[in-house]
Write a protein that holds these residues in place. Structure first.
Motif, PDB file in Angstrom:
ATOM      1  N   LYS A   6       0.801  -1.244  -0.151  1.00 58.11           N
ATOM      2  CA  LYS A   6       0.007   0.010  -0.014  1.00 58.11           C
ATOM      3  C   LYS A   6       0.821   1.227  -0.153  1.00 58.11           C
ATOM      4  N   ASN A  60      -2.671   0.183  -3.983  1.00 58.27           N
ATOM      5  CA  ASN A  60      -3.007  -0.773  -3.018  1.00 58.27           C
ATOM      6  C   ASN A  60      -3.070  -2.153  -3.542  1.00 58.27           C
ATOM      7  N   THR A  61      -2.107  -2.705  -3.608  1.00 58.51           N
ATOM      8  CA  THR A  61      -2.058  -4.096  -4.286  1.00 58.51           C
ATOM      9  C   THR A  61      -2.808  -5.067  -3.374  1.00 58.51           C
ATOM     10  N   TYR A  62      -2.982  -4.913  -2.244  1.00 57.56           N
ATOM     11  CA  TYR A  62      -3.975  -5.663  -1.395  1.00 57.56           C
ATOM     12  C   TYR A  62      -5.229  -5.777  -1.648  1.00 57.56           C
ATOM     13  N   ASP A  63      -5.662  -4.483  -1.923  1.00 57.81           N
ATOM     14  CA  ASP A  63      -7.215  -4.562  -2.362  1.00 57.81           C
ATOM     15  C   ASP A  63      -7.543  -4.720  -3.923  1.00 57.81           C
ATOM     16  N   ASP A  64      -6.389  -4.622  -4.634  1.00 62.13           N
ATOM     17  CA  ASP A  64      -6.653  -4.841  -6.048  1.00 62.13           C
ATOM     18  C   ASP A  64      -6.428  -6.475  -6.106  1.00 62.13           C
ATOM     19  N   GLY A  65      -5.886  -7.093  -5.344  1.00 61.67           N
ATOM     20  CA  GLY A  65      -5.690  -8.517  -5.350  1.00 61.67           C
ATOM     21  C   GLY A  65      -4.530  -8.786  -6.729  1.00 61.67           C
ATOM     22  N   PRO A  74      -0.383  -8.429  -6.660  1.00 61.04           N
ATOM     23  CA  PRO A  74       0.664  -8.235  -6.055  1.00 61.04           C
ATOM     24  C   PRO A  74       1.888  -7.660  -7.188  1.00 61.04           C
ATOM     25  N   GLU A 117       3.665   0.698   2.706  1.00 66.73           N
ATOM     26  CA  GLU A 117       3.689  -0.473   3.590  1.00 66.73           C
ATOM     27  C   GLU A 117       3.873  -1.705   2.778  1.00 66.73           C
ATOM     28  N   GLU A 150       5.314  -5.724   2.385  1.00 62.79           N
ATOM     29  CA  GLU A 150       5.544  -6.963   2.859  1.00 62.79           C
ATOM     30  C   GLU A 150       6.269  -7.991   1.649  1.00 62.79           C
ATOM     31  N   SER A 181       5.069  -9.924  -4.082  1.00 60.53           N
ATOM     32  CA  SER A 181       4.284 -10.074  -2.829  1.00 60.53           C
ATOM     33  C   SER A 181       3.002 -11.020  -3.059  1.00 60.53           C
ATOM     34  N   ASP A 182       3.257 -12.016  -3.560  1.00 62.92           N
ATOM     35  CA  ASP A 182       2.297 -13.159  -3.974  1.00 62.92           C
ATOM     36  C   ASP A 182       2.709 -14.294  -3.015  1.00 62.92           C
TER      37      ASP A 182
END
Length: 119
Positions: A1, A14-19, A21, A86, A88, A110-111
């Motif tokens: 993010k 925001n790669t988390y929300d986009d699904g 990575p 942020e 991971e 980040s997958d």
């Protein structure tokens, strides 16, 4: 993010929300990856989580106009805007030697799936 360092911390990626990575070779800096973020990723250990502050000169020093915003980015980036990510790091692997390269490159993503798919 990723956040713009301005009032209300607007999210520009925001790669988390986009699904979706980010998967890339270090040194290629695809859309959404800045010099500052890449330098931080290069020093991270597998599975670590880090907040990275990127000064404007290592991010988008000239800004990014609305016309230049392409997925995974969500917002234009103002001139000389600092960024905060942020991140991971879930996977880092040696990618196969390609295009007459002297050696294999480090592939980061980040997958949670293993191994990462080579782009």
């Amino acid at each position: 993010k990723g956040y713009l360092m301005e009032k209300d911390d607007p999210v520009f990626i925001n790669t988390y929300d986009d699904g979706a990575p980010l998967i890339f070779y270090l040194g290629t800096m695809p859309q959404g990856v800045t010099q500052g973020l890449e330098e931080a990723l290069a020093t991270m250990k597998l599975g670590s989580i880090r907040t990275v502050q990127v000064p404007s000169y290592m991010g988008y020093p000239n800004g990014l106009a609305r016309a230049g915003v392409k997925f995974p980015l969500r917002l234009p980036i103002p001139l000389k805007e600092g960024l905060r990510y942020e991140v991971e790091l879930l996977r880092c692997v040696q990618a196969p030697v390609a295009n007459s390269a002297d050696k294999a490159q480090r592939l980061c993503c980040s997958d949670a799936q293993y191994p990462c798919k080579v782009p």
